[in-house]
Write an enzyme that holds these catalytic residues in place. Structure first.
Site, PDB file in Angstrom:
ATOM      1  N   LYS A 187       0.795  -1.135  -0.088  1.00  0.00           N
ATOM      2  CA  LYS A 187      -0.099  -0.098   0.099  1.00  0.00           C
ATOM      3  C   LYS A 187       0.866   1.423  -0.114  1.00  0.00           C
ATOM      4  O   LYS A 187       0.406   2.457  -0.506  1.00  0.00           O
ATOM      5  CB  LYS A 187      -1.120  -0.077   1.276  1.00  0.00           C
ATOM      6  N   TYR A 196     -11.374 -10.818   9.560  1.00  0.00           N
ATOM      7  CA  TYR A 196     -12.727 -11.559   9.004  1.00  0.00           C
ATOM      8  C   TYR A 196     -12.513 -12.917   8.446  1.00  0.00           C
ATOM      9  O   TYR A 196     -11.360 -13.164   8.175  1.00  0.00           O
ATOM     10  CB  TYR A 196     -13.351 -10.616   7.808  1.00  0.00           C
ATOM     11  N   GLY A 235      -0.769  -0.403   8.804  1.00  0.00           N
ATOM     12  CA  GLY A 235      -1.429   0.203   7.698  1.00  0.00           C
ATOM     13  C   GLY A 235      -2.825   0.453   7.751  1.00  0.00           C
ATOM     14  O   GLY A 235      -3.385   1.411   7.076  1.00  0.00           O
ATOM     15  N   ALA A 261      -1.409   0.356  15.128  1.00  0.00           N
ATOM     16  CA  ALA A 261      -0.697   1.811  14.293  1.00  0.00           C
ATOM     17  C   ALA A 261      -0.228   1.271  13.024  1.00  0.00           C
ATOM     18  O   ALA A 261       0.734   1.935  12.892  1.00  0.00           O
ATOM     19  CB  ALA A 261       0.053   2.375  15.318  1.00  0.00           C
ATOM     20  N   ASP A 313     -10.182   2.354   2.400  1.00  0.00           N
ATOM     21  CA  ASP A 313     -10.504   1.585   3.837  1.00  0.00           C
ATOM     22  C   ASP A 313     -11.098   2.552   4.761  1.00  0.00           C
ATOM     23  O   ASP A 313     -12.182   1.775   5.339  1.00  0.00           O
ATOM     24  CB  ASP A 313      -9.138   1.153   4.308  1.00  0.00           C
TER      25      ASP A 313
HETATM   26  P1  NDP Z   1       0.147  -4.012  10.014  1.00  0.00           P
HETATM   27  O1  NDP Z   1       1.233  -5.166   9.799  1.00  0.00           O
HETATM   28  O2  NDP Z   1       0.535  -3.073   9.055  1.00  0.00           O
HETATM   29  O3  NDP Z   1      -0.012  -3.559  11.550  1.00  0.00           O
HETATM   30  C1  NDP Z   1      -0.202  -4.711  12.284  1.00  0.00           C
HETATM   31  C2  NDP Z   1      -0.367  -3.761  13.731  1.00  0.00           C
HETATM   32  O4  NDP Z   1      -0.862  -4.915  14.454  1.00  0.00           O
HETATM   33  C3  NDP Z   1       0.663  -3.123  14.431  1.00  0.00           C
HETATM   34  O5  NDP Z   1      -0.112  -2.004  14.839  1.00  0.00           O
HETATM   35  C4  NDP Z   1       1.109  -4.218  15.076  1.00  0.00           C
HETATM   36  O6  NDP Z   1       1.644  -3.374  16.388  1.00  0.00           O
HETATM   37  C5  NDP Z   1      -0.269  -4.917  15.748  1.00  0.00           C
HETATM   38  N1  NDP Z   1       0.157  -6.166  16.390  1.00  0.00           N
HETATM   39  C6  NDP Z   1       0.552  -7.426  15.631  1.00  0.00           C
HETATM   40  N2  NDP Z   1       0.429  -8.477  16.538  1.00  0.00           N
HETATM   41  C7  NDP Z   1      -0.088  -7.956  17.753  1.00  0.00           C
HETATM   42  C8  NDP Z   1      -0.237  -8.772  18.987  1.00  0.00           C
HETATM   43  N3  NDP Z   1      -0.185 -10.132  19.055  1.00  0.00           N
HETATM   44  N4  NDP Z   1      -0.746  -8.024  19.921  1.00  0.00           N
HETATM   45  C9  NDP Z   1      -1.046  -6.692  19.683  1.00  0.00           C
HETATM   46  N5  NDP Z   1      -0.603  -5.929  18.515  1.00  0.00           N
HETATM   47  C10 NDP Z   1      -0.296  -6.766  17.750  1.00  0.00           C
HETATM   48  O7  NDP Z   1      -1.248  -4.690   9.630  1.00  0.00           O
HETATM   49  P2  NDP Z   1      -2.342  -4.061   8.847  1.00  0.00           P
HETATM   50  O8  NDP Z   1      -2.713  -2.627   9.641  1.00  0.00           O
HETATM   51  O9  NDP Z   1      -2.550  -4.055   7.210  1.00  0.00           O
HETATM   52  O10 NDP Z   1      -3.818  -5.043   9.210  1.00  0.00           O
HETATM   53  C11 NDP Z   1      -4.379  -4.917  10.361  1.00  0.00           C
HETATM   54  C12 NDP Z   1      -5.400  -5.919  10.392  1.00  0.00           C
HETATM   55  O11 NDP Z   1      -6.664  -5.407   9.519  1.00  0.00           O
HETATM   56  C13 NDP Z   1      -5.422  -7.265   9.856  1.00  0.00           C
HETATM   57  O12 NDP Z   1      -5.837  -8.241  10.586  1.00  0.00           O
HETATM   58  C14 NDP Z   1      -6.050  -7.315   8.314  1.00  0.00           C
HETATM   59  O13 NDP Z   1      -6.399  -8.253   7.949  1.00  0.00           O
HETATM   60  C15 NDP Z   1      -7.037  -6.306   8.847  1.00  0.00           C
HETATM   61  N6  NDP Z   1      -7.624  -5.423   7.723  1.00  0.00           N
HETATM   62  C16 NDP Z   1      -8.836  -5.563   7.264  1.00  0.00           C
HETATM   63  C17 NDP Z   1      -9.386  -4.963   6.314  1.00  0.00           C
HETATM   64  C18 NDP Z   1     -10.798  -5.084   5.999  1.00  0.00           C
HETATM   65  O14 NDP Z   1     -11.289  -4.690   4.658  1.00  0.00           O
HETATM   66  N7  NDP Z   1     -11.672  -5.731   6.771  1.00  0.00           N
HETATM   67  C19 NDP Z   1      -8.644  -3.934   5.481  1.00  0.00           C
HETATM   68  C20 NDP Z   1      -7.056  -3.701   6.090  1.00  0.00           C
HETATM   69  C21 NDP Z   1      -6.896  -4.506   6.994  1.00  0.00           C
HETATM   70  P3  NDP Z   1       3.236  -2.920  16.588  1.00  0.00           P
HETATM   71  O15 NDP Z   1       3.231  -1.764  15.814  1.00  0.00           O
HETATM   72  O16 NDP Z   1       3.642  -3.088  18.111  1.00  0.00           O
HETATM   73  O17 NDP Z   1       4.149  -4.002  15.781  1.00  0.00           O
END
Ligand code: NDP
Length: 274
Positions: free
Chosen positions: A66, A220, A130, A128, A102
């Protein structure tokens, strides 16, 4: 000639976007074909250029491209600029136009499908990465009373908040770690961490869900996630996963490309049926 679109990602085999866009095309009588394209991790730009020179009209972009999609464009929507990331590219004229749907997808699911207005509410956004980056600006525009971004790595939440262009919404906008949530409660809690993908629960304190609250997990397709199970046990009144957001962000891309908004209800229902 049938117009071609695609979703580009790595991995991409799991994507439901071809199914969703095929349903939209049928409903709106648009002549288009939508496919999945797996781009090598170091080959996103080349994959886009090839698809475009083969006649592609636009594409959706998913993990992990992205940011690259945003940088590849020559023109951007305001919401893509706010997010600094793009999930939709439109090959118009000579250039590439980037959008981020999004946030609009999440808002439509929360506000229209789930009947949850955000104005004057206390809203918590977990994560925090994407996804949070894409939805923070649109959430703020709804003028909640308070919008808190909490993340496992706290400074990323603070950075996300600091980087967002300010608007006079009257919302108290802050970023913090999960530990700082103790003793606070929220009417809407959105899990935008990827914790549910690995069947984990972020370390959240008890008492996070206010009376009549909504718990929303962007993930989901895996049944009730650890976050939604926790929310139910903690007394959240309503729980929802991110399937509605997925379909709504797709509808927003479809609108950009085709100039017509498809209806989403029947597509959400059909994806939910076993
Ligand atoms: P990223 O990899 O960019 O970010 C992951 C985030 O999750 C970070 O903030 C990370 O924290 C945190 N994280 C990861 N593992 C843990 C854990 N075990 N406990 C607490 N925090 C955790 O992912 P995205 O932002 O792209 O995606 C996030 C979710 O959103 C995914 O499940 C994705 O499938 C979903 N999504 C759904 C969409 C939809 O249309 N329904 C669209 C886009 C995303 P840290 O910074 O500390 O590493």
């Amino acid at each position: 000639m049938t117009d071609r679109y695609a979703v580009i990602g790595n991995p991409v085999a799991h994507s439901k976007s071809p199914q969703i866009h095929a349903a939209f095309a049928l409903e709106t009588a648009q002549d288009l074909h939508y496919e999945r394209l797996l781009a090598p991790l170091d080959g996103f730009a080349a994959t886009v250029q090839r698809f475009r020179s083969d006649g592609g009209r636009g594409c959706n972009v998913t993990v992990p491209f992205k940011l690259e999609a945003f940088c590849l464009a020559q023109a951007w929507s305001d919401r893509a600029r706010d997010a600094g990331a793009a999930n939709t590219l439109d090959f118009r004229g000579e250039g590439i136009f980037a959008d981020n749907t999004d946030g609009a997808g999440l808002l439509r699911d929360l506000m229209v499908n789930l009947g949850t207005p955000l104005q004057d509410k206390r809203v918590l956004l977990l994560g925090a990465g994407g996804a949070s980056q894409g939805v923070l600006g649109p959430l703020l525009e709804q003028r909640p009373a308070e919008l808190v971004v909490a993340n496992r790595t706290p400074h990323k939440a603070s950075q996300l908040v600091e980087k967002l262009p300010r608007r006079a919404t009257g919302t108290r906008l802050t970023g913090c770690g999960f530990g700082e949530l103790a003793g606070r409660n929220f009417e809407v809690v959105v899990n935008a961490t990827s914790s549910s993908l690995s069947d984990e629960l972020p370390p959240l304190p008890n008492g996070l869900f206010a009376e009549d609250s909504l718990a929303y997990d962007m993930m989901y397709g895996k049944g009730l996630s650890p976050f939604l199970r926790f929310a139910q046990m903690q007394g959240a009144t309503r729980c929802a996963d991110g399937l509605g957001m997925l379909v709504e962000q797709a509808a927003e891309s479809f609108l950009l490309w085709r100039g017509v908004r498809p209806s989403t209800r029947s597509v959400i229902d059909s994806l939910r049926s076993p």
